[in-house]
Design an enzyme around this catalytic site. Structure first.
Site, PDB file in Angstrom:
ATOM      1  N   CYS A 194      -3.773  -1.946   8.721  1.00  0.00           N
ATOM      2  CA  CYS A 194      -4.207  -1.206   7.525  1.00  0.00           C
ATOM      3  C   CYS A 194      -4.975   0.071   7.822  1.00  0.00           C
ATOM      4  O   CYS A 194      -4.527   1.166   7.485  1.00  0.00           O
ATOM      5  CB  CYS A 194      -5.052  -2.121   6.637  1.00  0.00           C
ATOM      6  SG  CYS A 194      -4.130  -3.513   5.937  1.00  0.00           S
ATOM      7  N   THR A 225       0.850  -1.194   0.000  1.00  0.00           N
ATOM      8  CA  THR A 225       0.000   0.000   0.000  1.00  0.00           C
ATOM      9  C   THR A 225       0.882   1.238   0.000  1.00  0.00           C
ATOM     10  O   THR A 225       1.671   1.442   0.932  1.00  0.00           O
ATOM     11  CB  THR A 225      -0.928  -0.002   1.224  1.00  0.00           C
ATOM     12  OG1 THR A 225      -1.732  -1.186   1.191  1.00  0.00           O
ATOM     13  CG2 THR A 225      -1.821   1.220   1.224  1.00  0.00           C
ATOM     14  N   GLY A 252      -8.700  -1.434  14.256  1.00  0.00           N
ATOM     15  CA  GLY A 252      -7.261  -1.491  14.528  1.00  0.00           C
ATOM     16  C   GLY A 252      -6.575  -2.238  13.405  1.00  0.00           C
ATOM     17  O   GLY A 252      -7.069  -2.302  12.283  1.00  0.00           O
ATOM     18  N   LYS A 257      -7.153   1.745  -3.445  1.00  0.00           N
ATOM     19  CA  LYS A 257      -6.791   1.053  -2.210  1.00  0.00           C
ATOM     20  C   LYS A 257      -7.027   1.941  -0.988  1.00  0.00           C
ATOM     21  O   LYS A 257      -7.689   1.542  -0.025  1.00  0.00           O
ATOM     22  CB  LYS A 257      -5.324   0.625  -2.281  1.00  0.00           C
ATOM     23  CG  LYS A 257      -4.733   0.135  -0.964  1.00  0.00           C
ATOM     24  CD  LYS A 257      -5.449  -1.103  -0.447  1.00  0.00           C
ATOM     25  CE  LYS A 257      -4.783  -1.580   0.846  1.00  0.00           C
ATOM     26  NZ  LYS A 257      -5.457  -2.765   1.408  1.00  0.00           N
ATOM     27  N   PHE A 317      -6.325  -6.542  -1.150  1.00  0.00           N
ATOM     28  CA  PHE A 317      -7.536  -6.291  -0.365  1.00  0.00           C
ATOM     29  C   PHE A 317      -7.763  -7.487   0.568  1.00  0.00           C
ATOM     30  O   PHE A 317      -8.811  -8.120   0.562  1.00  0.00           O
ATOM     31  CB  PHE A 317      -8.739  -6.070  -1.277  1.00  0.00           C
ATOM     32  CG  PHE A 317      -8.569  -4.920  -2.227  1.00  0.00           C
ATOM     33  CD1 PHE A 317      -8.794  -3.619  -1.807  1.00  0.00           C
ATOM     34  CD2 PHE A 317      -8.151  -5.130  -3.532  1.00  0.00           C
ATOM     35  CE1 PHE A 317      -8.620  -2.542  -2.677  1.00  0.00           C
ATOM     36  CE2 PHE A 317      -7.979  -4.072  -4.407  1.00  0.00           C
ATOM     37  CZ  PHE A 317      -8.216  -2.772  -3.975  1.00  0.00           C
TER      38      PHE A 317
END
Length: 429
Positions: free
Chosen positions: A259, A124, A256, A203, A151
């Site tokens: 990501c 990411t 949490g 994303k 994902f």
């Protein structure tokens, strides 16, 4: 196809195993030679349901190998996935040091053996990173830089990798798209083809929107607590609207993991860099930051203060079926309880030893009922099956006071009340 996956964390290892299961020849690469040694011994370094068994099977069948460099087993790879960490830097931006180190390794590998390859960024990264990488590799004419965000949900990451909800491919040439068309030929999922920058924003936008839904419901849960309404019924009534849907409408302690917290602040940083205020996202993070303290305050009110009171915290990982404690709301709860002077006992089936290093003053129990012994209240912080499906008669006998706070709205209020418990959920009257 011959594939190299650089990085063997949650994303990298699940990506490597899933591609091997789809019949590709895969080499997992990690600069940590001790970790590679462990992997070669068929020991999985992370807890993820089904991952270790699948990894061993693919290694036994010859589809999956591991190395610490692109020079060896991976020298013939046609696709080079970059799945390294992009942790949060001090200023809130994404730290891309590991990514650019991987890019430099790709450059060196290309110089040793020039050939047509796809360089696929699955990490990411901020919008524009793929274009920066393409610029850095501009003199490597046969390398095609592609954005292909992941994902994956921890706890079901392998299944998500095997059966993705969508495949997003950001590239700038027909050759680049054709490489990933070939790679993903056996996957049954919608494919979105776009530019690298758009793929990168997809994303961030996806995680930010899911985080927004969670914080929105947690704000409504605070209102619901005052009004005496039931947030779960509210969520069900909302979710039946096809324009809204039922997912991520559960009130609780907040989000949490690796990501949502990192990606929301990184997106805010991108907005600031470009002079765009993302005010909704600012409030999303603020609600999430304060939600554990709000929940602890409810317990404090029920017990007329927390100083000297024993509170059992059930679950420490940020979600069930993972050992990941990054940004776990359970840790925020532990911190708040200790600040208020509570005596805290805790139980988690996987993550205890890791948390013990951070909060040595907490009493860590061998099992749930040990954690509940003499407790004035119990808080469900992570909905592990064994934490949800308790022997309620045994639990009540162990506790000093039969007070339950359901931080995940996973217990049946009607059931526990039958056993004589006082019950409080998040936004559930």
């Amino acid at each position: 196809m011959n594939v190299a996956v650089m990085g063997t964390g949650y994303v990298g290892l699940n990506t490597a195993v899933s591609l091997a299961l789809h019949g590709h020849q895969v080499v997992g690469i990690d600069v940590d030679e001790e970790k590679v040694k462990q992997l070669k011994q068929r020991i999985c370094p992370i807890y993820e349901p089904g991952l270790e068994e699948a990894m061993r099977s693919m290694m036994d069948q010859g589809f999956l190998r591991f190395d610490h460099t692109l020079n060896g087993e991976a020298k013939d790879a046609e696709i080079l996935f970059i799945c390294v960490g992009t942790p949060e830097a001090e200023d809130g931006s994404a730290n891309l040091a590991y990514l650019f180190a991987a890019v430099e390794e790709v450059r060196e590998a290309y110089k040793r053996k020039p050939s047509k390859r796809g360089v696929v960024i699955k990490s990411t990264v901020p919008v524009g990173t793929g274009d920066r990488v393409a610029g850095l590799l501009g003199d490597c004419k046969e390398l095609h830089v592609i954005s292909n965000p992941e994902f994956l949900r921890e706890g079901s990451a392998l299944q998500d990798a095997l059966n993705p909800s969508r495949i997003v491919i950001g590239a700038e040439s027909p050759e680049a798209f054709s490489l990933l068309d070939e790679l993903y030929k056996g996957f049954a999922a919608p494919v979105v083809k776009t530019t690298r920058q758009t793929a990168e924003l997809i994303k961030y936008a996806s995680n930010a929107f899911l985080a927004t839904r969670i914080s929105f419901m947690n704000e409504l849960a605070r209102l619901s607590t005052v009004l005496g309404t039931n947030i779960q019924t509210v969520a069900r009534g909302m979710g039946l609207d096809s324009r809204i849907g039922p997912e991520f409408l559960r009130a609780g302690l907040g989000y949490g993991g690796s990501c949502f917290p990192k990606d929301t602040i990184a997106l805010l940083h991108v907005g600031k860099q470009h002079g765009v205020a993302l005010n909704i996202l600012e409030q999303v993070r603020e609600v999430n930051r304060t939600q554990p303290a709000w929940c602890v305050q409810l317990i404090s009110e029920r017990l007329s203060g927390l100083r000297g009171k024993r509170v059992a915290v059930l679950g420490l990982a940020f979600k069930p079926d993972t050992d990941d404690i990054r940004e776990s709301r359970s840790l925020a709860v532990l911190h708040q309880l200790l600040q208020e002077g509570a005596i805290v006992s805790a139980y988690d089936p996987i993550s205890t030893e890791t948390v013990k290093k951070l909060y040595p003053q907490v009493e860590y129990a061998r099992d749930i009922y040990d954690a509940l012994t003499d407790a004035d209240a119990a808080l469900l912080a992570t909905e592990w099956k064994e934490c949800v499906n308790l022997d309620w008669q045994k639990a009540k006998a162990a506790m000093a006071q039969p007070v339950l706070f359901d931080g995940r709205n996973a217990w049946s209020s009607d059931l526990v009340k039958q056993y004589g418990f006082s019950y409080q959920g998040v936004g559930r009257s």
